[in-house]
Each structure stands twice: as structure tokens, then as C-alpha cells.
Design a protein around this motif. Sequence first.
Motif, short mmCIF file in Angstrom:
data_model
loop_
_atom_site.label_atom_id
_atom_site.label_comp_id
_atom_site.label_asym_id
_atom_site.label_seq_id
_atom_site.Cartn_x
_atom_site.Cartn_y
_atom_site.Cartn_z
N LEU A 1 0.81 8.13 -5.82
CA LEU A 1 -0.42 8.72 -5.83
C LEU A 1 -0.55 10.34 -5.61
CD1 LEU A 1 -3.08 8.16 -7.05
CD2 LEU A 1 -3.91 7.47 -4.64
N THR A 2 0.56 10.43 -4.32
CA THR A 2 0.59 11.58 -3.63
C THR A 2 0.97 12.80 -4.50
OG1 THR A 2 1.39 13.05 -1.97
CG2 THR A 2 2.93 11.55 -2.91
N ASP A 3 0.53 14.12 -4.30
CA ASP A 3 0.83 15.20 -5.17
C ASP A 3 1.72 16.09 -4.26
OD1 ASP A 3 -0.87 16.03 -3.23
OD2 ASP A 3 -2.11 17.07 -4.67
N LEU B 1 -1.66 5.58 -14.54
CA LEU B 1 -0.49 5.35 -13.59
C LEU B 1 -0.10 3.77 -13.91
CD1 LEU B 1 0.65 6.73 -10.27
CD2 LEU B 1 0.76 4.15 -10.82
N LEU B 2 -0.98 2.77 -13.84
CA LEU B 2 -0.47 1.40 -13.91
C LEU B 2 0.13 1.15 -15.35
CD1 LEU B 2 -3.30 -0.39 -12.33
CD2 LEU B 2 -1.15 0.44 -11.19
N ARG B 3 -0.42 1.82 -16.50
CA ARG B 3 -0.04 1.56 -17.74
C ARG B 3 1.28 2.16 -18.03
NH1 ARG B 3 -3.63 -0.72 -21.51
NH2 ARG B 3 -5.75 -1.05 -20.98
N ASP B 4 1.55 3.23 -17.38
CA ASP B 4 2.91 4.22 -17.55
C ASP B 4 3.99 3.32 -16.89
OD1 ASP B 4 1.44 5.84 -18.99
OD2 ASP B 4 1.29 7.42 -17.34
N SER C 1 0.88 -1.22 -0.08
CA SER C 1 0.02 0.00 0.14
C SER C 1 0.77 1.28 0.04
CB SER C 1 -0.91 0.06 1.02
OG SER C 1 -1.80 -1.03 1.06
N ALA C 2 1.96 1.07 0.59
CA ALA C 2 2.73 2.50 0.96
C ALA C 2 3.38 2.72 -0.52
CB ALA C 2 3.91 2.05 2.09
N VAL C 3 3.75 1.90 -1.11
CA VAL C 3 4.61 2.34 -2.53
C VAL C 3 3.47 3.06 -3.61
CG1 VAL C 3 6.41 0.67 -2.24
CG2 VAL C 3 4.12 0.06 -3.64
N PHE C 4 2.28 2.68 -3.36
CA PHE C 4 1.24 3.01 -4.32
C PHE C 4 0.57 4.53 -3.56
CE2 PHE C 4 0.71 -1.25 -6.06
CZ PHE C 4 0.46 -0.64 -7.39
N ALA C 5 0.69 4.53 -2.40
CA ALA C 5 0.69 6.11 -1.79
C ALA C 5 1.58 6.93 -2.25
CB ALA C 5 0.68 5.77 -0.03
N ALA C 6 2.68 6.57 -2.38
CA ALA C 6 3.97 7.36 -2.73
C ALA C 6 3.76 7.66 -4.22
CB ALA C 6 5.45 6.73 -2.55
N THR D 1 6.83 9.39 -6.13
CA THR D 1 7.58 8.52 -7.16
C THR D 1 6.83 8.97 -8.60
OG1 THR D 1 6.27 6.81 -6.92
CG2 THR D 1 8.47 7.06 -5.64
N GLY D 2 5.68 9.06 -8.73
CA GLY D 2 4.83 8.84 -9.67
C GLY D 2 4.85 7.25 -10.24
N PRO D 3 4.78 7.10 -11.68
CA PRO D 3 4.89 5.60 -12.15
C PRO D 3 6.33 5.00 -12.12
CG PRO D 3 3.71 7.10 -13.67
CD PRO D 3 4.33 7.78 -12.58
N GLN D 4 6.39 3.87 -11.56
CA GLN D 4 7.87 3.18 -11.54
C GLN D 4 7.56 1.60 -12.09
OE1 GLN D 4 10.59 4.62 -10.81
NE2 GLN D 4 9.61 6.56 -10.51
N PHE D 5 8.63 0.80 -12.37
CA PHE D 5 8.69 -0.17 -12.92
C PHE D 5 7.84 -1.33 -12.03
CE2 PHE D 5 12.52 -0.17 -10.41
CZ PHE D 5 12.58 -1.43 -9.77
N TYR D 6 8.10 -0.93 -10.87
CA TYR D 6 7.40 -2.14 -9.99
C TYR D 6 6.08 -1.89 -9.54
CZ TYR D 6 8.86 1.73 -6.83
OH TYR D 6 9.35 2.71 -6.31
N LEU D 7 5.24 -0.65 -9.98
CA LEU D 7 3.88 -0.25 -9.69
C LEU D 7 3.00 -0.72 -11.13
CD1 LEU D 7 4.84 3.11 -8.07
CD2 LEU D 7 4.33 1.06 -6.93
N ASN D 8 3.13 -1.97 -11.44
CA ASN D 8 2.05 -2.21 -12.52
C ASN D 8 0.93 -2.78 -12.12
OD1 ASN D 8 2.68 -5.07 -11.73
ND2 ASN D 8 4.83 -4.47 -12.55
N ALA D 9 0.18 -3.36 -13.07
CA ALA D 9 -1.34 -3.88 -12.46
C ALA D 9 -1.31 -4.97 -11.76
CB ALA D 9 -2.14 -3.74 -14.06
N GLY D 10 -0.33 -5.93 -12.18
CA GLY D 10 -0.15 -7.07 -11.18
C GLY D 10 0.24 -6.61 -9.56
N THR D 11 1.01 -5.69 -9.59
CA THR D 11 1.35 -5.29 -8.00
C THR D 11 0.21 -4.69 -7.58
OG1 THR D 11 3.67 -4.93 -8.86
CG2 THR D 11 3.03 -3.92 -6.90
N TRP D 12 -0.62 -3.86 -8.27
CA TRP D 12 -1.76 -3.40 -7.62
C TRP D 12 -2.81 -4.19 -7.46
CZ3 TRP D 12 -6.92 -3.42 -8.39
CH2 TRP D 12 -7.73 -2.21 -7.71
N ILE D 13 -2.99 -5.29 -8.22
CA ILE D 13 -3.84 -6.34 -7.60
C ILE D 13 -3.49 -7.18 -6.39
CG2 ILE D 13 -4.98 -8.47 -8.53
CD1 ILE D 13 -4.90 -7.64 -11.12
N ASP D 14 -2.14 -7.38 -6.17
CA ASP D 14 -1.64 -7.99 -5.15
C ASP D 14 -1.82 -7.08 -3.86
OD1 ASP D 14 -1.06 -10.18 -6.59
OD2 ASP D 14 1.32 -9.91 -6.32
#
Length: 286
Positions: free
Chosen positions: A85-87, A142-145, A78-83, A105-118
Amino acid sequence: MVASVSRHNYPVAAMEKVVPVLEGSLADSLRHVETSHDARAGALSTSLNVARIRCIGDPDAGKLETWESWLLAMQVSSAVFAAALTDQESVTCKIRQEEQRLEATGPQFYLNAGTWIDAFYLALICRETARLDMLARVPESLLRDCGGVPDDYVYAWVETLRSFWLRRDDVGQHLVRAVDLTAPQHARVMDTETMSKLEYPPMMMFYRYLRNDAAGFNEALNDALRWHKEYWTADESRSGSTEGAVALAPLAIACLAKANGIPIEVQSGYLPSALLDFAWRGEFDA
């Protein structure tokens, strides 16, 4: 009548010896998680792996340290997605009962759709509504990026879960599309066996949940666990993989169903009972 799906055997003693090694690697990643992308990626994979391995020796997740491992995996994901998402320049997140200030961070290689689902599954298992609220705000763009080109069903499933949590009226539309896109003719990346035995079953469980069909839900859960076992025992390499120790997606959907009044009538080592029952409710400030 309660159905049962036995978990396949693991070398418990050998797996338990791995845990301290992984915990050391995880601790190192967490020391740098505030600023390092590599550390965040490492913490994501290692924390979930530790949680799964602990369940090999503790299949009911009855030990405190097992629950702490699942809670930590949820906090990290959850924390990596909060980072992302924040502005703001950074965001404060609780990880292992400590406040960590993660740089945005904005989009990063480890923040893909699979990571979001987990991450969504882990928040469902831990009944963390605030984190589910946050995850549901993560846009598909964001997930696509973040790179990678998964099969289209992945994004349809993400949208299904997001729409459900945000109480939108298009949940059924997204779910039908997700199910349709698991058909073999739509697959570009995922092989047919993985799609049919691991990806498709949780969608059918979710469909039965939406219909409040308790009997159908338990039948779908039993099927999901049987197929999970078939997949992870198909060859020696799979049977030794710690990824098969817990049926993450079926567990998450079962936790959602149980929390909303559907009795769970399937027992399995792939479905740790203390996680399903939320036995550690109130023990920690997550």
C-alpha cells in the motif's frame, strides 16, 4: 444456556513434533522478509499454520507461545499489505518485536482477496485497530491485480468488511450482495459444500452482529461451528488437516461481537477461549 461444539480429535503428540520444524522454516522466511517475495509468501502461510497447530495441543490458547504465534501471524499478514500500500520505497513494520523495513511491492501473487480476508480476521482477533485501518484502505483494484479469478462473492465480502470498518452507509448493500453470490448458480471455483459450510456462515454471523441480535448471533455461531466440524470431518484427508483446528472466520466475527458487547454463549475447541476473551491484552506491544 451455553451451547458446546466439540472439536474433532488430532494426534496431539505428532502435531507438537511438527511445530519446531515449521518454526525453523518460518524463521528462515522472516530473515528474508524485507526483500523477498517468496519469503513473504512463505511467512504468510507458515505463521498461520503454526498458530493453528499450537492450538491443537493448547485448544484454549492459554499458553504464552500460542498467543505469540497468533500475534506473529497477524503481524506478517498486515506487514505484507502495508508494503503493497505504501507510496514510499519501503515501510517499517514490527514483526516479532523487531522493526523490519519491507521494500514496497505493489500487487503480488500472494496479496489476493483471500489473503486480505485472513489478514482482516487476524487483526480482529488481535484487536489491532491501527492495522484494521490500514487494511481497510487497501483498494479492491490491488487485490484484483494480484492474479487469480475467485468467485465474485469474495470481492463482495471484502467490500462488506471494508465498508463496515470505514463506517460507510453501504455495508448492508455489500453484505446482501455477498450472501446472494454464495448461491450455487454463481459459483465458478468454489464447490457447494465449501461455500455453504465455510464461506456462508460467517456472513450470517455478521448480519446478526449488525442487527445487535445476541440470540440470533449465538445461534448463527453455533451453526457455523457445527458446519465447520462437519466439513473438516467429512473424510480422512480433511480430518487430518491443520486448517480445521481453529474456525478462523467464526472466531474473528465472534471476537468483534464480544468486543462490542454481545455475550458469546457457545464454547468450542474450534474457538480458543483466550483468543476470544483477549486474555493477553496489554502483554505485548503489537
